[in-house]
Scaffold this active site. Structure first.
Site, PDB file in Angstrom:
ATOM      1  N   SER A  55      27.551 -52.037   7.886  1.00 31.71           N
ATOM      2  CA  SER A  55      27.939 -52.961   8.952  1.00 31.71           C
ATOM      3  C   SER A  55      28.302 -54.327   8.394  1.00 31.71           C
ATOM      4  CB  SER A  55      26.810 -53.101   9.967  1.00 31.71           C
ATOM      5  OG  SER A  55      26.625 -51.901  10.692  1.00 31.71           O
ATOM      6  N   ASP A  85      18.428 -49.559  21.059  1.00 32.24           N
ATOM      7  CA  ASP A  85      17.212 -49.794  21.838  1.00 32.24           C
ATOM      8  C   ASP A  85      15.945 -49.433  21.066  1.00 32.24           C
ATOM      9  OD1 ASP A  85      18.538 -50.691  24.133  1.00 32.24           O
ATOM     10  OD2 ASP A  85      18.781 -48.669  24.916  1.00 32.24           O
ATOM     11  N   GLN A  88      14.920 -52.126  18.397  1.00 31.85           N
ATOM     12  CA  GLN A  88      14.878 -53.542  18.761  1.00 31.85           C
ATOM     13  C   GLN A  88      13.483 -54.145  18.655  1.00 31.85           C
ATOM     14  OE1 GLN A  88      16.702 -54.585  22.501  1.00 31.85           O
ATOM     15  NE2 GLN A  88      18.685 -53.713  21.949  1.00 31.85           N
ATOM     16  N   HIS A 110      21.435 -54.861  27.401  1.00 36.10           N
ATOM     17  CA  HIS A 110      20.748 -53.800  28.143  1.00 36.10           C
ATOM     18  C   HIS A 110      19.306 -54.244  28.280  1.00 36.10           C
ATOM     19  CE1 HIS A 110      19.656 -50.014  29.791  1.00 36.10           C
ATOM     20  NE2 HIS A 110      19.247 -49.430  28.686  1.00 36.10           N
ATOM     21  N   GLY A 136      31.672 -50.992  23.461  1.00 33.76           N
ATOM     22  CA  GLY A 136      32.143 -52.160  22.731  1.00 33.76           C
ATOM     23  C   GLY A 136      33.581 -52.065  22.258  1.00 33.76           C
ATOM     24  N   GLU A 197      23.860 -42.875  33.318  1.00 32.80           N
ATOM     25  CA  GLU A 197      24.126 -42.160  32.065  1.00 32.80           C
ATOM     26  C   GLU A 197      23.616 -40.726  32.119  1.00 32.80           C
ATOM     27  OE1 GLU A 197      23.806 -46.066  29.094  1.00 32.80           O
ATOM     28  OE2 GLU A 197      22.110 -44.699  29.338  1.00 32.80           O
ATOM     29  N   GLU A 229      41.711 -26.980  31.695  1.00 33.72           N
ATOM     30  CA  GLU A 229      41.389 -27.066  33.119  1.00 33.72           C
ATOM     31  C   GLU A 229      40.121 -27.859  33.410  1.00 33.72           C
ATOM     32  OE1 GLU A 229      43.324 -26.309  35.488  1.00 33.72           O
ATOM     33  OE2 GLU A 229      44.842 -25.363  34.208  1.00 33.72           O
ATOM     34  N   SER A 254      47.078 -32.169  45.058  1.00 30.02           N
ATOM     35  CA  SER A 254      47.677 -31.295  46.075  1.00 30.02           C
ATOM     36  C   SER A 254      46.715 -31.054  47.231  1.00 30.02           C
ATOM     37  CB  SER A 254      48.055 -29.951  45.449  1.00 30.02           C
ATOM     38  OG  SER A 254      46.879 -29.230  45.109  1.00 30.02           O
TER      39      SER A 254
END
Length: 341
Positions: A55, A85, A88, A110, A136, A197, A229, A254
């Site tokens: 990161s 989460d 944290q 959140h 994000g 969710e 489908e 339709s």
């Protein structure tokens, strides 16, 4: 029903956020989208990341300033926590809490850890939320297109007396003032987000698609036709609902499709399904789901990884990958490049 108040850029002091130094903790999907939008909006933003990690390298490639989490917290006025989460609370306890000072703004996208008590902030720290209602990568792509995604804001703890104004200004800086910002609470955001969710957006939708796919394939139909489908066409229907509600979707399809919707849908999503939804909501409200999730992740996530593998190896994933790679759509403008964001 309460009257809906939608905040737009004209209602917001957009310069307020520019007087604060913002430390974004994490550079996953939300960290990527929010930090780059903040930077492009003229905000003073730094990234709190493990130095030398994937990161950190990605963030620096975008010209973002990075530093260890503890140092970022010390330098910032606003600390926006955008790591998963399940980690944290540990990161907060070890690297964030010891470096907090009175009057800082602890921000989330959140409410999970605050609402369920895994993180308890000092009384002299503001606790706020700005929660974009999109992944994000979409937060970023919509901003770059001159638009924005709606956001929720909430204030849990207002030590300084201007927490709502800060949350609004931050939301405007990531582009949400272009489309709309709504005020809520940490409790409401957390519980409705988890419910959505689990029952519709992720859990309900993916289970419905896979079950319908299996039903057609087991009846002898081509898996390629089944994919088109029950999976491919879903986006076309959702786009109509997104723009104009279920009524616009009915207007576009339709008569045959609409009649099938109105006479068969409730047979599938019936009172038994609603009772299961109520049980899921009860588990969310009581904290039972949160405890289950946190315990699963703390124990190494073996059940989670097993379920992940089963989903990844489902026939619909093989068929879908083959179809998407063979056709011309979906080639340009992809939101996600795992090597970059």
């Amino acid at each position: 029903m309460d009257n809906l108040r939608i905040y737009l850029d004209n209602d917001i002091n957009k310069d307020l956020i520019k007087t604060k130094k913002i430390a974004v903790i994490g550079f996953g999907s939300q960290g990527y989208g929010q930090s780059l939008n903040l930077k492009d909006s003229g905000c003073d933003v730094i990234l709190g990341l493990r130095q030398g990690g994937a990161s950190d390298i990605k963030a620096k490639d975008y010209g973002l300033k990075t530093m260890p989490i503890a140092q970022a917290v010390k330098e910032a006025d606003i600390v926006q926590i955008l790591i998963p989460d399940e980690v944290q609370a540990k990161v907060y306890k070890e690297e964030i809490e010891p470096n907090l000072k009175a009057g800082q703004y602890l921000m989330f996208s959140h409410g999970f850890n605050i609402h369920y008590g895994y993180i308890k902030a000092p009384a002299d720290v503001n606790v706020i939320m700005t929660a974009p209602k999109a992944p994000g990568h979409t937060v970023r792509s919509e901003y770059k297109a001159g638009r924005g995604v709606p956001s929720l804001i909430a204030v849990y703890q207002d030590f300084s007396g201007n927490s709502k104004d800060i949350a609004l200004s931050y939301a405007a800086a990531i582009g949400s003032g272009r489309t709309g910002i709504i005020e809520t609470t940490f409790k409401e955001e957390t519980e409705t987000d988890l419910f959505g969710e689990q029952t519709v957006l992720c859990g309900g939708c993916s289970a419905l698609i896979k079950t319908a796919f299996e039903t057609l394939v087991e009846a002898g139909y081509s898996p390629y036709m089944a994919y088109f489908e029950v999976c491919h066409e879903l986006k076309l229907i959702v786009d109509l609902i997104y723009q104009g509600g279920i009524e616009d979707m009915h207007y576009s399809i339709s008569n045959n499709a609409e009649y099938g919707d109105l006479t068969r849908g409730h047979k599938l999503i019936n009172s038994d399904v609603k009772e299961e939804m109520k049980k899921i909501l009860a588990d969310i409200q009581s904290g039972k789901y949160a405890e289950e999730f946190m315990n699963e992740m703390a124990s190494g996530g073996s059940k989670f990884n097993e379920l992940r593998a089963v989903s990844k190896n489902h026939l619909i994933e093989k068929i879908g990958s083959e179809i998407r790679s063979a056709f011309k759509w979906n080639k340009d403008g992809r939101l996600i490049d795992k090597n970059k964001n």
